[in-house]
Scaffold this active site. Sequence first.
Site, PDB file in Angstrom:
ATOM      1  N   CYS A  77       8.800 -21.261  -0.428  1.00 27.51           N
ATOM      2  CA  CYS A  77       8.595 -22.715  -0.399  1.00 27.51           C
ATOM      3  C   CYS A  77       9.520 -23.414  -1.400  1.00 27.51           C
ATOM      4  CB  CYS A  77       7.141 -23.073  -0.701  1.00 27.51           C
ATOM      5  SG  CYS A  77       5.982 -22.784   0.656  1.00 27.51           S
ATOM      6  N   CYS A 102       4.151 -19.877   9.105  1.00 30.91           N
ATOM      7  CA  CYS A 102       3.009 -20.183   8.233  1.00 30.91           C
ATOM      8  C   CYS A 102       2.028 -21.164   8.854  1.00 30.91           C
ATOM      9  CB  CYS A 102       3.510 -20.737   6.905  1.00 30.91           C
ATOM     10  SG  CYS A 102       4.568 -19.573   6.039  1.00 30.91           S
ATOM     11  N   CYS A 105       6.025 -24.842   8.718  1.00 33.65           N
ATOM     12  CA  CYS A 105       6.972 -23.843   9.217  1.00 33.65           C
ATOM     13  C   CYS A 105       6.266 -22.920  10.223  1.00 33.65           C
ATOM     14  CB  CYS A 105       7.491 -22.999   8.067  1.00 33.65           C
ATOM     15  SG  CYS A 105       8.468 -23.926   6.872  1.00 33.65           S
ATOM     16  N   CYS A 153       2.004 -26.291  -0.844  1.00 33.10           N
ATOM     17  CA  CYS A 153       3.309 -25.660  -1.028  1.00 33.10           C
ATOM     18  C   CYS A 153       4.010 -26.195  -2.256  1.00 33.10           C
ATOM     19  CB  CYS A 153       4.175 -25.885   0.203  1.00 33.10           C
ATOM     20  SG  CYS A 153       4.404 -27.616   0.560  1.00 33.10           S
TER      21      CYS A 153
HETATM   22  S1  SF4 Z   1       5.809 -22.746   4.627  1.00 31.64           S
HETATM   23 FE1  SF4 Z   1       6.253 -20.532   4.893  1.00 31.64          FE
HETATM   24  S2  SF4 Z   1       8.310 -20.346   5.847  1.00 31.64           S
HETATM   25 FE2  SF4 Z   1       8.008 -22.481   5.119  1.00 31.64          FE
HETATM   26  S3  SF4 Z   1       8.980 -22.552   3.155  1.00 31.64           S
HETATM   27 FE3  SF4 Z   1       6.793 -22.091   2.752  1.00 31.64          FE
HETATM   28  S4  SF4 Z   1       6.586 -19.834   2.814  1.00 31.64           S
HETATM   29 FE4  SF4 Z   1       8.616 -20.353   3.641  1.00 31.64          FE
END
Ligand code: SF4
Length: 255
Positions: free
Chosen positions: A126, A213, A210, A238
């Site tokens: 993230c 996730c 994303c 995040c």
């Molecule tokens: S939501 Fe998941 S894929 Fe997106 S930046 Fe965060 S960890 Fe990475």
Amino acid sequence: MMRPPPKATEQHARASADYADKLARTRALLTRSIADFSPLKQASSLGAEDVVITHLINSLALDIPVFVLDTGALHNETLALLERTQAHSRASIEVYRPDHTAVIQFVRQQGQESIFRTIDQRKACCDIRKLEPLKRALTGQRAWITGLRREQSTNRGAVDPIDKSELTTLGRIKLNPLADWTWGDVWHYIATEGVDYNPLHDEFFPSIGCAPCTRAISLGEDFRAGRWWWEDESAKECGLHATHENAKTSQKAPS
Ligand code: SF4
């Protein structure tokens, strides 16, 4: 013949009794934000709340740029909506992407699957894909507009329309014009104004991030149950939005 599942607009659109007042307050806050908080931008994930705010910015003809973080891991449906939004929006749509070298390095050294192993690895991803681009997007801004709503999670239960909790640490005000809107209000606006939205919402994705996730949720599950579902509830942010308590003390969070 099987009937297709109802659209998100049919499932959720249900205006609160005071919807008209909420909408008027939201319009007023967005309108005065230019005089009171410029320079400012809207952060959009292209989720339901954010498409409502962008639609309001456009319909009120406000000169507020909108930015989207293209993490390199978004669903095709989200990328297609981004293209349509860029084509039709009056407000400029800026796209910020992560540093390519940092992404390659993370994937080569840790493996993208490492995000499911530890919270630290997930947060490292993230940091690279979201927080660093966010920092660039917000450089020089006095305020940013988000789609946070109190109803979204317990972490967000104290969200204020004008949130100054990051002012001393990060030097920015966060405007949350939909803070008191319900999910039904959001979809009532989308339905009545004919706002373009991410079709994943029709497939039971209330909150879309994303692709690796985000998952669909089942009946009765919490609104954000489809985000980082393998982690504890308390870790489910995040870093774009520090929790109300964290925001008062955090020196590190770039948002
Ligand atoms: S939501 Fe998941 S894929 Fe997106 S930046 Fe965060 S960890 Fe990475």
